[in-house]
Every structure is written in C-alpha cells, then in structure tokens.
Design an enzyme around this catalytic site. Structure first.
Site, mmCIF file in Angstrom:
data_model
loop_
_atom_site.group_PDB
_atom_site.id
_atom_site.type_symbol
_atom_site.label_atom_id
_atom_site.label_comp_id
_atom_site.label_asym_id
_atom_site.label_seq_id
_atom_site.Cartn_x
_atom_site.Cartn_y
_atom_site.Cartn_z
ATOM 1 N N GLY A 89 39.151 38.492 45.560
ATOM 2 C CA GLY A 89 39.369 38.418 44.126
ATOM 3 C C GLY A 89 39.380 39.761 43.451
ATOM 4 N N CYS A 90 38.765 40.790 44.049
ATOM 5 C CA CYS A 90 38.788 42.106 43.424
ATOM 6 C C CYS A 90 40.178 42.708 43.489
ATOM 7 C CB CYS A 90 37.797 43.042 44.101
ATOM 8 S SG CYS A 90 38.269 43.530 45.767
ATOM 9 N N GLY A 91 41.032 42.216 44.414
ATOM 10 C CA GLY A 91 42.406 42.674 44.489
ATOM 11 C C GLY A 91 42.618 43.858 45.395
#
Length: 276
Positions: A116-118
């Site tokens: 999710g942090c990418g």
C-alpha cells in the site's frame, strides 16, 4: 500466537463494546468498528499482492488497482473477477488476457513486490519513480465547484459516519456535484475502488476528491488513468506536486468550502472561491 479468523460473510463493520471516559465519568457504549481484511489479488492463478481493505466494492478495487498500476490498459483485458472468502481473508481471482499476464510475469521477475505504500519492494531508484504520460486538457470547473464537492462528500461518507475510521474518494462533475463515493480504511484502496467504478460507468467529465493528503502514489494513479484534476482535503507532498506539474494535471490541496490551494496547472479552476 493464534491466527486471526474472519466470520463469513465478512461485513464492513463489526460491533464492539467500549468504555468512554471523560470528566463526567466512565460509561460503557456499543460502538461500530471498520473491518480491516487482508485481500489478495490473484491474476490467472498467480498471487500478486495482499492489501488491507474494507470488504466492500472489491470488484471496483480489483479493476481500479489493475488499471492504476498498469497491469491492464483497459477493463476489457480483464475477462472475469471472482471473490472467494477464506477464513484468513478474501481472495480476488482475476482472469487476464494472455498478453497482459505475460507482461505481469515479466514485471514480477524484475520487481520483488508492492504494498500500500506504493514503493516497498522495488529494487532500484528507477523503479521507485515511475514515468507517466500527460493527461488531457478538456476540463474546466464551474465557480465554487471544489467547495460544493467538499460539502457533498462530507455527507456521503456512510462508513466514515458509522466508524470515524475510513478514507473516501469521490468522483465529481465539473459543477462540483458528487457522482459517486468509495470508502476504505486505506486511502490508496479507496481511490483504486473509485478508479475501478469509473472505468465501468459513463460518468463523463469531472475530477476526483480525496479525504486524505495528496501523496505521489495518488497523483500517479490519477495521471495513469487520465484524471485531469485531483483535489485533496489535506496537504500535498513535494514529489506529488512535481509529478502533477510534469503530467499536466491540476493538483488542488487543503480544500475547504471557501478556499483551496492550486499547486499545478491552475487554469482549470476559476481564480476565486465564491463566498457563501
């Protein structure tokens, strides 16, 4: 240590007893908590990533993630999406066109993983800052559109009103009317859900409004699917502004009912926010 097990069906909220303490004393209350569930995206039988999500609008999430991450270029390249609930979470099984699946397998050979942090799991600086194309130049907002969108978003966040725990992403018409809202415990996931829903609907021109800050990853997702204007209720990061400038995208942040900041390409937005 015991494993977490989820009830079937997995619902977006769960009741909980809470003792609230204040200067007036302590009282027990029934509260609602937002459910946070591991969701695995499985492409042609290959597990690609696991995200923590709110268990609603997951077909939208699967499609939106696939589009915003460049796994597919068009929704027609996904032939089917199947949701499978497990004791430990949810699996989303997507059947991709063979060319797209081959490209995904090649990408996985070069990239250890994404979260999710990418950026987690990338193997080089070149992979961390991914290039993106230019967005179109067709959008023009009506006066007061950003303020109207914010007001409507505040009343359209059903899950947030119940739990106080979720982010929201809204698609808004050029006059600021909110067309659709998607919510999730994760701001990236909420936006992917909106992107997926938009890809399946005929919503026409408009812009995206987020209840969160404007990070690089969110601006990149917007540019990747051709969204010309991204508005956020909180602050932008420096890299987000640089990407918006480079992609031709308008980035609005610190959006309030009567004021906002335009950090890139301001011509799509009127010069003043009307007083109410």
């Amino acid at each position: 240590m015991s494993d977490v097990q989820f009830d079937t069906p997995i619902l977006p909220t769960r009741p909980c007893r809470v003792r609230r303490v204040s200067a007036d004393g302590a009282r027990d209350h029934e509260d609602l908590l937002a459910t946070e569930v591991p969701v695995a995206l499985v492409f042609n039988g290959l597990s690609h990533v696991v995200m923590m999500c709110s268990p609603l609008d997951l077909d939208d999430f699967a499609l939106g993630f696939s589009l915003s991450e460049g796994i597919v270029g068009r929704r027609e390249e996904i032939f089917s999406i199947e949701t499978v609930e497990r004791a430990a979470g949810i699996e989303l099984h997507l059947e991709l066109a063979s060319a797209r699946f081959s490209a995904l397998k090649e990408r996985r050979r070069q990239l250890t993983g994404r979260t999710g942090c990418g950026l987690c799991g990338v193997e080089s600086l070149q992979q961390a800052i991914r290039p993106v194309g230019h967005v179109g130049q067709t959008l023009q907002l009506a006066p007061g559109a950003l303020g109207r969108a914010l007001a409507e978003l505040e009343t359209g966040q059903t899950l947030a009103m119940e739990t106080g725990c979720t982010h929201a992403a809204a698609w808004c018409a050029p006059d600021g009317s909110v067309v659709a809202v998607r919510e999730d415990v994760g701001r990236h996931v909420a936006f992917d859900k909106l992107i997926g829903a938009r890809a399946q609907a005929d919503w026409g021109a408009g812009f995206a409004l987020l209840s969160s800050r404007a990070s690089y990853e969110l601006v990149h997702k917007a540019a990747a699917v051709g969204i010309e204007l991204l508005a956020a209720m909180s602050a932008p990061t420096a890299l987000a502004v640089e990407l918006a400038q480079a992609s031709g995208q308008t980035l609005a942040a610190f959006v309030r009912k009567q004021r906002y900041g335009l950090y890139s390409h301001p011509a799509r937005v009127p010069d003043s926010a009307p007083q109410h």
